[in-house]
Design an enzyme around this catalytic site. Structure first.
Site, mmCIF file in Angstrom:
data_model
loop_
_atom_site.group_PDB
_atom_site.id
_atom_site.type_symbol
_atom_site.label_atom_id
_atom_site.label_comp_id
_atom_site.label_asym_id
_atom_site.label_seq_id
_atom_site.Cartn_x
_atom_site.Cartn_y
_atom_site.Cartn_z
ATOM 1 C CD GLU A 172 -3.018 -1.063 2.252
ATOM 2 O OE1 GLU A 172 -2.831 -0.252 3.189
ATOM 3 O OE2 GLU A 172 -3.989 -1.828 2.210
ATOM 4 C CD GLU A 290 -4.064 -5.689 3.026
ATOM 5 O OE1 GLU A 290 -4.941 -5.025 3.618
ATOM 6 O OE2 GLU A 290 -2.849 -5.434 3.079
#
Length: 497
Positions: A172, A290
């Site tokens: 991320e 995710e």
């Protein structure tokens, strides 16, 4: 409400990759300590790993487990987690405001995956870490011997290499919350050099570069485009992440799959744009590494401590149904989504929950994940579907029921996953199997209930549980079933010779 679904074996979406049924364990909260590892627990084995958790993971048939993070990754030095435990440094984990004792590292986690029948989806630090650190980790894990890092692995108790095939290049990095956050161009150039260096170390590995942390990021999908333009030669996958939460409108929440579907389509389009721009024959696949239901609006202040109780969602039946819609969406995009990791696996936003010095139990989302993992392997077909719509505030008019069909040619079985998202109406559904000849239903389970807020607890572990439904006869290659309002269904057919 009515729906019909005509299944044709020649209408293939794609072959399901086993890695679609993967998960995630991060050094976060109680995922590691008192989650997978609790030496003082009477049910733990000689290595300190909880046997009850191992058994529950085995039941899920998880393929890959992403490790060690997550936000934790971007301030983690993997070298802190190797060698004698009494020599390992205790560190501050600034991502989650906790104390990391480094009692578990790559060696121990590899041992745990051998016990659970899983494999590691490795991850390298692109926040505070260097490309040298990344290549050294690959050497430590995958080189057979005769070099500094591979010989150190052997000295630490693992003669044979780990052969970790899949590697995430950071986590991320588009997120301002990430330690070492950078813009797309800076990350893309660093990730490209890291992936190149890692593949120079082991040319057999596959790399996952960071795409967008969520579809709501202002930089999406521009971030993904820039990153792919920089990394296309050395990247095999781009990651995308998405969590959903109920913000007070159950119908919108149950329709989360619609947003997830759009996210995937946009990400595919971005990959293919860069492919065209590069005049490349190479296809980049998606790693949805995710995904889950997660109520991120919770604020849980806590002191600096080891393994605090944070991000411990207790999932409801409604959460499990929404989760099922997400699972169906992943299956229906199996041609491009080749890796998907349920985030996470134990205690932290997880299907498995433990109590220290006690046992472990299944949360509500355990059941739909187990269903798709057990019965979702094979070829996903693209059936002809007609279904009444429902109106949602957030997404407008969308189908009230969604389906995924999987054909297991080896076992001669067809599985239909069905989610009725209507809270008020049952769905009269006709399943047409004419293309398969003589078939019979042999399995039907339903996850539903009058209380959508029902949650499994340590005291009541059957508060949410699938039930067996009465088998329905197939007549003239057609089968008529009633999908109960707000229900997750798994219906399986055997093709008779």
């Amino acid at each position: 409400m009515k729906a019909s679904i005509a299944i044709v074996k020649e209408f293939e979406t794609g072959e399901v990759d086993d890695n679609l049924f993967s998960s995630f364990v991060e050094h976060l909260g109680r995922a590691i300590y008192t989650g997978i590892y609790e030496p003082e627990n009477p049910c733990s084995d000689k290595d300190g790993f909880r046997k009850d958790v191992i058994d529950l993971v085995k039941e899920l048939k998880v393929s890959l487990v992403r490790y060690p993070g997550g936000n934790f990754l971007s301030n983690y030095n993997w070298k802190d987690g190797i060698g004698p435990r009494d020599k390992r440094p205790v560190r501050l984990d600034r991502a989650w405001h906790t104390i990391e004792p480094n009692e578990i590292g790559i060696d121990e986690f590899y041992d745990w995956t051998k016990k659970t029948g899983t494999q590691i989806l490795g991850a390298v630090n692109m926040g505070t870490g260097s490309i040298q650190d990344a290549a050294d980790l690959v050497e430590y894990c995958n080189f057979s011997g005769g070099t500094y890092w591979s010989d150190l692995r052997i000295k630490n108790g693992h003669k044979e290499p780990f052969n970790i095939k899949y590697w995430c290049i950071g986590n991320e990095m588009d997120g301002p919350w990430q330690i070492g956050h950078m813009d797309a161009l800076t990350y893309g150039r660093k990730a490209n050099e890291a992936a190149k260096f890692m593949k120079f170390t082991d040319e057999s590995i596959k790399t996952v570069v960071c795409g967008s942390a969520t579809s709501s990021m202002k930089t999406y999908p521009e971030w993904d485009r820039i990153v792919l333009e920089e990394t296309y030669d050395f990247a095999d996958y781009i990651s995308i992440h998405r969590y959903f939460e109920n913000k007070g409108n159950d119908d919108d929440f149950l329709a989360s799959w619609w947003n997830m579907d759009d996210f995937i389509k946009t990400s595919i389009a971005t990959c293919d744009y860069v492919k065209a721009l590069k005049r490349s024959n190479k296809t980049i696949y998606l790693s949805f590494d995710e995904w889950n239901v997660w109520y991120q609006n919770k604020k849980e202040p806590h002191p600096w401590e080891k393994a605090p109780r944070i991000l411990e969602e207790h999932y409801s039946l409604l959460d499990a149904l929404t989760f099922g819609g997400m699972a169906i969406t992943l299956l229906n995009h199996c041609d491009r989504v080749k890796v998907a990791c349920l985030a996470q696996l134990i205690n932290v936003i997880a299907p498995i929950f433990t109590e220290p010095n006690k046992g472990a139990y299944k949360q509500a989302i355990y059941y739909p994940f187990q269903d798709v993992s057990l019965f979702g392997r094979g070829k996903v077909l693209n059936p002809v579907i007609h279904c009444d719509n429902k109106v949602t505030e957030k997404y407008g008019e969308i189908p009230a029921a969604i389906f995924s069909t999987v054909y297991n040619e080896e076992k001669e079985e067809v599985t239909v996953f069905a989610l009725n998202t209507s809270k008020s109406e049952n769905c009269q559904t006709e399943i047409n199997l004419w293309n398969f000849g003589n078939t019979e239903m042999f399995y039907w389970t339903e996850l539903s209930g009058d209380d959508l807020g029902a949650r499994i607890t340590w005291e009541n572990q059957k508060a949410v549980c699938p039930v067996n439904k009465e088998i329905v006869r197939v007549e003239n290659c057609k089968c008529k079933v009633e999908l109960k309002k707000a229900s997750w269904n798994v219906i399986r057919f055997k093709i008779k010779k």
